[in-house]
Design a protein around this motif. Structure first.
Motif, PDB file in Angstrom:
ATOM      1  N   ASN A 202      20.968   7.211   3.100  1.00  0.00           N
ATOM      2  CA  ASN A 202      19.649   6.830   3.631  1.00  0.00           C
ATOM      3  C   ASN A 202      19.768   5.570   4.474  1.00  0.00           C
TER       4      ASN A 202
ATOM      5  N   LYS B 209      14.018  17.459   5.948  1.00  0.00           N
ATOM      6  CA  LYS B 209      13.878  17.544   4.498  1.00  0.00           C
ATOM      7  C   LYS B 209      12.390  17.516   4.178  1.00  0.00           C
TER       8      LYS B 209
ATOM      9  N   ASP C 167      14.159  12.665   6.940  1.00  0.00           N
ATOM     10  CA  ASP C 167      13.803  12.563   5.521  1.00  0.00           C
ATOM     11  C   ASP C 167      12.282  12.558   5.313  1.00  0.00           C
TER      12      ASP C 167
ATOM     13  N   GLU D 223      20.358  10.004   6.819  1.00  0.00           N
ATOM     14  CA  GLU D 223      18.949  10.382   6.669  1.00  0.00           C
ATOM     15  C   GLU D 223      18.069   9.255   7.171  1.00  0.00           C
TER      16      GLU D 223
ATOM     17  N   GLU E 125      23.360  13.352  -2.058  1.00  0.00           N
ATOM     18  CA  GLU E 125      22.657  12.253  -1.398  1.00  0.00           C
ATOM     19  C   GLU E 125      22.952  10.999  -2.210  1.00  0.00           C
TER      20      GLU E 125
HETATM   21 MN    MN Z   1      16.612  10.624   1.361  1.00  0.00          MN
END
Ligand code: MN
Ligand code: G
Length: 279
Positions: A120, A203, A182, A152, A60
């Motif tokens: 993200n 997640k 997320d 995400e 990530e």
């Molecule tokens: Mn994240």
């Protein structure tokens, strides 16, 4: 008379702190713009590990601001302000492109590892009309397979404009990009929305993971999220895994993709490369 004086004083104090607050924000906004111009934003990379496959499946990418005086700042220290204007979009664009570029290097060096990169996406960036185009541009610029990119988004982003979010997700998925939800469980998780949101994985927010091993033997919330993901045919990823007890618990419940300090902190690109070489 006395009351009025007291009132006046507190009004003034309020006014003063109000002005100071605004002035600080104004300065920080200026610094944000200067920071972008000076390339002070860098990406750190945190490994995602598949315990069953016994391998690192990717990273990530996490933005850090290398501030000349304040040192490395996490998004929590500047993202809210950046979201107020288009600076978040600039940071987002830099992040997407840089993450793709870095992934290309790793895919070349570690061609057997099938690495992915997760980026993200802020709400502003996600709903920006140009997003799909920018994704296509970065992917083709570095000749990556679309399936190696994960985007995400949080539930909060998705429900800002639900129908629109569904359309964007579908467009990205038709290219082969994967979408992960997320911080799941932290916002106003609505099962109604989750059922209709075509994401590939959820997640579990690290606040739930951190409760594992804190006394109670079972963690009903974590169990429920994992079971729900499975019944919706979604992958499930645990974030913020810090201990072996948490790892074993999650594995026992059928969650085998994990991320957290137990495996590694987010690392600068060169250190992340060393990490891959050691694996
Ligand atoms: Mn994240
Ligand atoms: O919400 P998101 O998953 O994007 O948040 C990632 C943030 O969480 C990063 O800034 C990272 O430094 C932090 N983080 C990652 N792993 C852990 C962990 O195991 N424990 C804690 N406390 N924080 C973590």
């Amino acid at each position: 008379m006395y009351e009025a004086k007291k009132d006046g004083k507190s009004t003034y104090r309020f006014y003063q702190s109000f002005m100071e607050h605004h002035y600080e924000r104004f300065l920080l906004k200026q610094e944000l713009r200067r920071g972008i111009a000076n390339n002070e934003f860098v990406l750190y990379y945190q490994p995602k590990v598949d315990i069953i496959q016994r391998r690192t499946i990717g990273f990530e990418a996490l933005v850090r601001w290398n501030h000349p005086e304040k040192g490395f700042l996490s998004p929590s220290e500047f993202i809210e302000l950046a979201e107020e204007d288009n600076t978040i979009e600039l940071i987002g664009s830099l992040g997407l492109d840089e993450a793709c570029k870095q992934l290309k290097c790793w895919q070349e060096e570690f061609s057997n590892k099938q690495l992915t990169i997760a980026v993200n996406m802020s709400a502003r960036k996600f709903f920006h009309s140009d997003l799909v185009h920018q994704v296509q541009e970065s992917i083709s610029k570095y000749k990556l397979p679309y399936s190696s990119l994960v985007i995400e988004i949080t539930e909060t982003t998705a429900i800002k404009d639900f129908e629109h979010a569904v359309k964007i997700i579908q467009k990205l998925q038709s290219l082969g990009v994967h979408i992960h939800l997320d911080d799941f469980g932290k916002g106003f998780s609505s099962l109604y929305y989750l059922n209709r949101l075509p994401v590939n994985a959820i997640k579990i927010d690290r606040s739930f993971i951190q409760q594992i091993g804190q006394g109670q033997k079972e963690n009903p919330i974590v169990n429920a999220i994992i079971a729900m993901a499975h019944s919706l045919n979604l992958d499930v990823i645990a974030e913020g895994v810090e201990t072996n007890v948490q790892l074993k618990y999650l594995l026992g419940k059928g969650c085998h993709i994990m991320q957290g300090y137990y495996f590694s902190k987010p690392l600068p690109a060169d250190k992340a490369g060393d990490y891959l070489r050691r694996m």
